[in-house]
Design a protein around this motif. Structure first.
Motif, mmCIF file in Angstrom:
data_model
loop_
_atom_site.group_PDB
_atom_site.id
_atom_site.type_symbol
_atom_site.label_atom_id
_atom_site.label_comp_id
_atom_site.label_asym_id
_atom_site.label_seq_id
_atom_site.Cartn_x
_atom_site.Cartn_y
_atom_site.Cartn_z
ATOM 1 N N GLU B 87 10.242 2.662 -35.976
ATOM 2 C CA GLU B 87 11.651 2.333 -35.764
ATOM 3 C C GLU B 87 11.809 0.951 -35.143
ATOM 4 O O GLU B 87 12.795 0.261 -35.386
ATOM 5 C CB GLU B 87 12.302 3.380 -34.855
ATOM 6 N N SER B 91 10.821 -5.591 -39.572
ATOM 7 C CA SER B 91 10.779 -4.884 -40.859
ATOM 8 C C SER B 91 9.700 -5.400 -41.800
ATOM 9 O O SER B 91 9.170 -4.657 -42.613
ATOM 10 C CB SER B 91 12.148 -4.921 -41.528
ATOM 11 N N ARG B 94 6.391 -3.675 -40.507
ATOM 12 C CA ARG B 94 6.258 -2.229 -40.711
ATOM 13 C C ARG B 94 6.103 -1.898 -42.180
ATOM 14 O O ARG B 94 5.437 -0.925 -42.532
ATOM 15 C CB ARG B 94 7.403 -1.465 -40.064
ATOM 16 N N LEU B 113 12.049 9.623 -40.168
ATOM 17 C CA LEU B 113 12.801 8.409 -39.842
ATOM 18 C C LEU B 113 14.279 8.566 -40.179
ATOM 19 O O LEU B 113 14.648 9.329 -41.070
ATOM 20 C CB LEU B 113 12.243 7.218 -40.626
ATOM 21 N N GLU B 117 16.430 3.284 -41.537
ATOM 22 C CA GLU B 117 15.075 2.768 -41.419
ATOM 23 C C GLU B 117 14.244 3.101 -42.655
ATOM 24 O O GLU B 117 13.462 2.293 -43.126
ATOM 25 C CB GLU B 117 14.391 3.386 -40.186
ATOM 26 N N ARG B 118 14.417 4.313 -43.146
ATOM 27 C CA ARG B 118 13.657 4.749 -44.316
ATOM 28 C C ARG B 118 13.961 3.841 -45.499
ATOM 29 O O ARG B 118 13.070 3.359 -46.189
ATOM 30 C CB ARG B 118 14.019 6.203 -44.630
ATOM 31 N N ASP B 120 15.149 0.850 -45.438
ATOM 32 C CA ASP B 120 14.662 -0.485 -45.145
ATOM 33 C C ASP B 120 13.163 -0.595 -45.442
ATOM 34 O O ASP B 120 12.710 -1.523 -46.103
ATOM 35 C CB ASP B 120 14.948 -0.797 -43.671
ATOM 36 N N ILE B 121 12.404 0.395 -44.978
ATOM 37 C CA ILE B 121 10.953 0.372 -45.215
ATOM 38 C C ILE B 121 10.663 0.417 -46.705
ATOM 39 O O ILE B 121 9.863 -0.373 -47.220
ATOM 40 C CB ILE B 121 10.267 1.568 -44.502
ATOM 41 N N THR B 137 12.039 -10.246 -43.020
ATOM 42 C CA THR B 137 12.421 -9.268 -42.012
ATOM 43 C C THR B 137 13.941 -9.084 -42.071
ATOM 44 O O THR B 137 14.680 -10.024 -42.371
ATOM 45 C CB THR B 137 11.998 -9.702 -40.601
ATOM 46 N N GLU B 139 15.679 -8.189 -39.486
ATOM 47 C CA GLU B 139 16.268 -8.407 -38.163
ATOM 48 C C GLU B 139 16.796 -9.830 -38.051
ATOM 49 O O GLU B 139 16.070 -10.750 -37.680
ATOM 50 C CB GLU B 139 15.240 -8.164 -37.051
ATOM 51 N N ASP B 162 17.938 -6.492 -30.710
ATOM 52 C CA ASP B 162 16.773 -6.110 -31.495
ATOM 53 C C ASP B 162 16.535 -7.041 -32.687
ATOM 54 O O ASP B 162 15.774 -6.730 -33.585
ATOM 55 C CB ASP B 162 16.905 -4.661 -31.967
#
Lengths: 458, 458
Positions: B87, B91, B94, B113, B117-118, B120-121, B137, B139, B162
């Motif tokens: 989390e 990004s 991960r 997740l 997030e899921r 995004d991954i 990323t 972010e 973040d």
């Protein structure tokens, strides 16, 4: 914007010589692109455009031209504009430009500058090229540790408009010694009443002005920094080196290394440029290295010509000499570059533990490769010519095997040797391994030839 | 802090497993250094330390471990901590780590997740390695253009804690299309009442997710950016690539190029690592290239062995063959690397104008070098052996001259050839020029030999 479009826009702008047209274009086009297209125009036109601009955009645009163009523009600009440019350029860049001026122009420029600027230029111009100091800029923001976040932000707002970067703010004491760093991000996100010394990090990575610039660039890459503080001998902070300069410095180093692989490094050839260097320079630097190699070659030739008796008995020996000897160099440059790569990535250092690690890994690989290549060469040699006899095949196969194995192991050790002699391993290893294996290969080859075929000349 | 000191401090910290000890150490020691020392300890100890830390420092420390260590740590950590790590990690990182998990662990992780997030991954994990997307990323901070500076800063303070970087803030419309950029520096220094769209730059350089990552890194270097916005096919902004990743990507590329010079590139050898690759892998990749060179060598040997009649009459020919043929390769790699360097610096592109420019510069240099080396070789050859006759010296001198000149010119053209075939010029040029000049050199040598000495075998 496409190149043609930009070119047209700049044509128009140059016809008008008006700072509004420039400001409009600058909002939609990066200055680096504008400078690229402008460089295709006569220097007088560029100078006239620069004269028409406001001081701040003028120095910003000027800093994007290539060094030789900058030098020509400075000659074409009136003295007061030159002085103004020097006042506004980032301190690392203006020190570089100052160093390229001739003595007469330096003398004209210095008295016209304010004392602070003059001292700054002279300080940074005194650092040798390639040192951290020569890539250091004095435009950075400092605060003291007792301020609150609110006070710190106010002080930045008042003092920072001409700082190259304020994303990292340096906390210093009255002696300009570095106490810690705080990022603009942390300041903006923190509670306004918090104190700087509660917020700052004291784990500051730093560089010294007399280090090689590449070492500071490496630290910036390793620690993901936006800038690294630069200290003088007495631990006082004299400036920062920024990440954009670090990228340029690392790129420059890697490109240099690329040319060194081609053996143009001897005689200062690392700076050889196809476009900038004169034909005479290109000739001088390149021929030097080739003359050395010619010398090596003659030693090989002389040795081989002394084996005339054996060769005249077994002519076929002459046919296999070159490829077998070459193979030592080929395997050697493979293992040398693997070690170089590991050194560049910091996986392997100059210490007995790592030398031993490399040897332990290289020996089985080199032996396995040697067996495969030796057997392959023997088989191919057998079919390449009728009536190959057993002794000749043994000479060919065994020398191929020994040359390959020796090349691999010597190649793996060479970069360590270069480090030990404090030379750049990448510069030294590639040309050396070929020369070493040429000579050694010839001895190996004729060693086996005498062992198996020597009886023919008794 | 020295390595030994740090090592002791970390020993102590590991005995305590307490997040205060860690926090204290982290204020004075960069996480990258801590991770380096921690990697020398058993994975179980690292995992136990990570478990004792707060989520935010935990993910920061975790992201500094080397990839193989990260993978081992994940297996040693309980599932809830793994989920929490995923989390909080940036990004791009991960997604890389996710891609290295086995199918079973992926299936376990995803449902745990949150949906955002899921998604995004899965989005970033789908970009192929080496693409801009894989280094992107999510972010980053966005604002809309109608805000005032004050409102923008407030929105950053609320939303940004973040974000990986907020030094460049991206101005987007409702469709997430990029309108412009404004730096945090400009926001902090601007009058609070000013509007974002008066302040923002619209000249945004951008990269597309499916480009090679090195191209985005080049743009970051060229335009001195801290981050580059990444767009998808429909012009929507999906993230940013930051300057610290750009530095790593360029370094990785240059190190790769270094290994390619050693001829370990064929068969995917660019990723060959002395430390990580198994002995079997090292063997496989290296032997492949050497087998190809062995094949080339046999062609040369076969051709030379067919000249047996001539060699048996003039044995000395055998002694000079290898060094003369080698010289073509030496000059060729010089001129090839000069062109490669110029290409890398963007001084020379693949177009007729530049090819012509290179030829015009190389011909006089190559000819001058050829004359010097040819004459030198003739003189050295004359003294290397008694009773050298004129015809043999002519063969030696003239072939040396022609090989050197031909090597220089062919070497200069090879990188263009490689570009034309859409291959990496640096990978192709160095090994190829040696092989080409070996073959061509043998023809040149025996061409002159027949011209001057052919009458001897009639």
């Amino acid at each position: 914007m496409k190149h043609q479009e930009l070119s047209n826009a700049i044509q128009t702008m140059l016809r008008l010589y008006d700072s509004n047209a420039f400001a409009k274009l600058a909002r939609t086009t990066p200055l680096a692109d504008m400078a690229d297209v402008l460089e295709e125009h006569p220097v007088e036109q560029i100078a006239r455009l620069l004269r028409s601009l406001d001081p701040s955009p003028r120095s910003a645009l000027f800093s994007h031209f290539a060094a030789p163009v900058q030098d020509k523009i400075l000659i074409a600009l009136p003295a007061d504009i030159v002085v103004n440019l020097f006042e506004l350029l980032p301190s690392d860049k203006r020190a570089d430009i100052f160093n390229r001026l001739n003595a007469e122009r330096k003398e004209l420029l210095l008295p016209a500058l304010a004392k602070a600027e003059r001292d700054d230029i002279l300080k940074f111009a005194s650092f040798p090229e390639g040192s951290v100091g020569s890539a250091t800029t004095s435009e950075y923001a400092t605060i003291t540790s007792q301020l609150t976040v609110e006070q710190a932000l106010l002080s930045l707002r008042q003092g920072a408009p001409d700082k190259e970067t304020i994303y990292v703010v340096y906390v210093v004491n009255d002696d300009r010694q570095l106490l810690g760093t705080v990022s603009l991000r942390e300041l903006v996100l923190a509670k306004p009443g918090m104190r700087v010394d509660e917020l700052m990090k004291t784990n500051s990575v730093f560089a010294r002005a007399d280090w090689p610039a590449v070492e500071a660039a490496e630290l910036i890459r390793r620690y993901d920094l936006l800038a690294i503080p630069v200290l003088d001998q007495s631990e006082r902070m004299i400036g920062i080196m920024t990440v954009d300069d670090a990228m340029d410095i690392e790129k420059e180093q890697d490109v240099t290394r690329l040319s060194q692989f081609g053996g143009t490094a001897s005689g200062g050839g690392a700076d050889l440029s196809l476009r900038e260097s004169s034909i005479k320079q290109l000739f001088k630097v390149r021929v030097l290295w080739l003359i050395i190699l010619t010398g090596f070659g003659i030693i090989t030739s002389t040795f081989v010509s002394q084996q005339e008796d054996l060769i005249s008995e077994v002519i076929i020996l002459a046919a296999f000499l070159a490829p077998i000897v070459d193979m030592g160099g080929n395997t050697g440059s493979q293992s040398a570059t693997l070690v170089l790569r590991a050194m560049a990535l910091g996986e392997v250092r100059l210490c007995w533990k790592d030398v031993w690690f490399v040897i332990k890994r290289e020996i089985p690989v080199a032996l396995a490769i040697a067996i495969v290549i030796g057997v392959l060469e023997t088989i191919l040699a057998y079919f390449s010519k009728d009536a190959m006899n057993f002794d000749i095949l043994m000479v060919i196969g065994l020398s191929m095997m020994v040359c390959t194995a020796a090349g691999g192991i010597i190649g793996a050790l060479l970069p360590f040797g270069a480090r030990l002699m404090r030379a750049d391993p990448a510069t030294l290893s590639a040309p050396l391994i070929t020369s070493i294996m040429d000579l050694l290969g010839v001895f190996i080859y004729f060693g086996f030839a005498y062992a198996f075929l020597g009886h023919l000349i008794k």
